[in-house]
Write a protein that holds these residues in place. Structure first.
Motif, PDB file in Angstrom:
ATOM      1  N   UNK A   7      30.842  53.202  44.436  1.00 25.51           N
ATOM      2  CA  UNK A   7      32.105  52.655  44.932  1.00 25.51           C
ATOM      3  C   UNK A   7      32.227  51.192  44.529  1.00 25.51           C
ATOM      4  N   UNK A   8      32.626  51.002  43.292  1.00 28.66           N
ATOM      5  CA  UNK A   8      32.708  49.653  42.757  1.00 28.66           C
ATOM      6  C   UNK A   8      33.634  49.642  41.546  1.00 28.66           C
ATOM      7  N   UNK A   9      33.786  48.475  40.953  1.00 27.03           N
ATOM      8  CA  UNK A   9      34.484  48.344  39.680  1.00 27.03           C
ATOM      9  C   UNK A   9      33.444  48.590  38.601  1.00 27.03           C
ATOM     10  N   UNK A  10      33.676  49.585  37.766  1.00 21.74           N
ATOM     11  CA  UNK A  10      32.680  49.975  36.769  1.00 21.74           C
ATOM     12  C   UNK A  10      32.749  49.144  35.501  1.00 21.74           C
ATOM     13  N   UNK A  11      33.961  48.750  35.107  1.00 20.06           N
ATOM     14  CA  UNK A  11      34.110  48.007  33.860  1.00 20.06           C
ATOM     15  C   UNK A  11      35.206  46.962  34.023  1.00 20.06           C
ATOM     16  N   UNK A  12      34.986  45.802  33.433  1.00 16.89           N
ATOM     17  CA  UNK A  12      35.962  44.717  33.463  1.00 16.89           C
ATOM     18  C   UNK A  12      36.325  44.384  32.029  1.00 16.89           C
ATOM     19  N   UNK A  13      37.646  44.305  31.766  1.00 19.07           N
ATOM     20  CA  UNK A  13      38.091  44.063  30.401  1.00 19.07           C
ATOM     21  C   UNK A  13      39.209  43.020  30.402  1.00 19.07           C
ATOM     22  N   UNK A  14      39.016  41.957  29.616  1.00 19.37           N
ATOM     23  CA  UNK A  14      40.035  40.916  29.459  1.00 19.37           C
ATOM     24  C   UNK A  14      40.707  41.094  28.108  1.00 19.37           C
ATOM     25  N   UNK A  15      41.918  40.558  27.990  1.00 15.34           N
ATOM     26  CA  UNK A  15      42.621  40.614  26.715  1.00 15.34           C
ATOM     27  C   UNK A  15      41.868  39.790  25.678  1.00 15.34           C
ATOM     28  N   UNK A  24      39.398  34.402  31.784  1.00 12.33           N
ATOM     29  CA  UNK A  24      40.013  35.576  32.410  1.00 12.33           C
ATOM     30  C   UNK A  24      38.944  36.535  32.927  1.00 12.33           C
ATOM     31  N   UNK A  25      37.891  36.721  32.161  1.00  6.71           N
ATOM     32  CA  UNK A  25      36.807  37.616  32.569  1.00  6.71           C
ATOM     33  C   UNK A  25      36.131  37.127  33.845  1.00  6.71           C
ATOM     34  N   UNK A  26      35.922  35.817  33.940  1.00  4.47           N
ATOM     35  CA  UNK A  26      35.311  35.237  35.141  1.00  4.47           C
ATOM     36  C   UNK A  26      36.187  35.470  36.370  1.00  4.47           C
ATOM     37  N   UNK A  27      37.494  35.307  36.199  1.00  9.70           N
ATOM     38  CA  UNK A  27      38.431  35.530  37.315  1.00  9.70           C
ATOM     39  C   UNK A  27      38.389  36.989  37.747  1.00  9.70           C
ATOM     40  N   UNK A  28      38.401  37.906  36.782  1.00 11.06           N
ATOM     41  CA  UNK A  28      38.354  39.332  37.105  1.00 11.06           C
ATOM     42  C   UNK A  28      37.049  39.698  37.807  1.00 11.06           C
ATOM     43  N   UNK A  29      35.941  39.094  37.386  1.00 11.90           N
ATOM     44  CA  UNK A  29      34.648  39.350  38.042  1.00 11.90           C
ATOM     45  C   UNK A  29      34.662  38.851  39.480  1.00 11.90           C
ATOM     46  N   UNK A  30      35.281  37.693  39.717  1.00 12.60           N
ATOM     47  CA  UNK A  30      35.401  37.165  41.085  1.00 12.60           C
ATOM     48  C   UNK A  30      36.197  38.120  41.969  1.00 12.60           C
ATOM     49  N   UNK A  31      37.310  38.608  41.434  1.00 10.39           N
ATOM     50  CA  UNK A  31      38.153  39.540  42.185  1.00 10.39           C
ATOM     51  C   UNK A  31      37.363  40.802  42.517  1.00 10.39           C
ATOM     52  N   UNK A  32      36.647  41.333  41.528  1.00 10.60           N
ATOM     53  CA  UNK A  32      35.856  42.552  41.743  1.00 10.60           C
ATOM     54  C   UNK A  32      34.815  42.340  42.840  1.00 10.60           C
ATOM     55  N   UNK A  33      34.181  41.176  42.845  1.00 11.97           N
ATOM     56  CA  UNK A  33      33.171  40.888  43.874  1.00 11.97           C
ATOM     57  C   UNK A  33      33.798  40.739  45.257  1.00 11.97           C
ATOM     58  N   UNK A  34      34.994  40.170  45.325  1.00 11.40           N
ATOM     59  CA  UNK A  34      35.642  39.962  46.617  1.00 11.40           C
ATOM     60  C   UNK A  34      36.095  41.269  47.259  1.00 11.40           C
ATOM     61  N   UNK A  49      38.915  47.600  35.472  1.00 17.63           N
ATOM     62  CA  UNK A  49      39.738  46.506  35.968  1.00 17.63           C
ATOM     63  C   UNK A  49      40.081  45.674  34.751  1.00 17.63           C
ATOM     64  N   UNK A  50      41.387  45.584  34.436  1.00 10.93           N
ATOM     65  CA  UNK A  50      41.757  44.930  33.196  1.00 10.93           C
ATOM     66  C   UNK A  50      42.900  43.965  33.385  1.00 10.93           C
TER      67      UNK A  50
END
Length: 53
Positions: A7-15, A24-34, A49-50
């Motif tokens: 139960x998590x975000x499996x993959x993070x992808x930035x443009x 952008x990747x750092x921001x997406x990782x922060x969101x996923x952790x929160x 999560x893209x």
């Protein structure tokens, strides 16, 4: 395997737009952790999560 690991975000992808891609990747990782505790409690999974335009 712990079921909570599913139960998590499996993959993070930035443009692909250097040099902002790393930021952008750092921001997406922060969101996923929160949202991780919520996702675990609700048994939600996000395969990708893209960033989008």
């Amino acid at each position: 395997m712990n079921l909570g690991e599913l139960n998590k975000v499996w993959e993070i992808k930035a443009l692909k737009k250097k040099p902002k891609e790393d930021e952008a990747r750092k921001i997406l990782e922060k969101v996923a952790n929160q949202v991780q505790p919520i996702m675990t409690r609700r048994k939600w999974r996000v395969k990708l999560l893209s960033e989008f335009w």
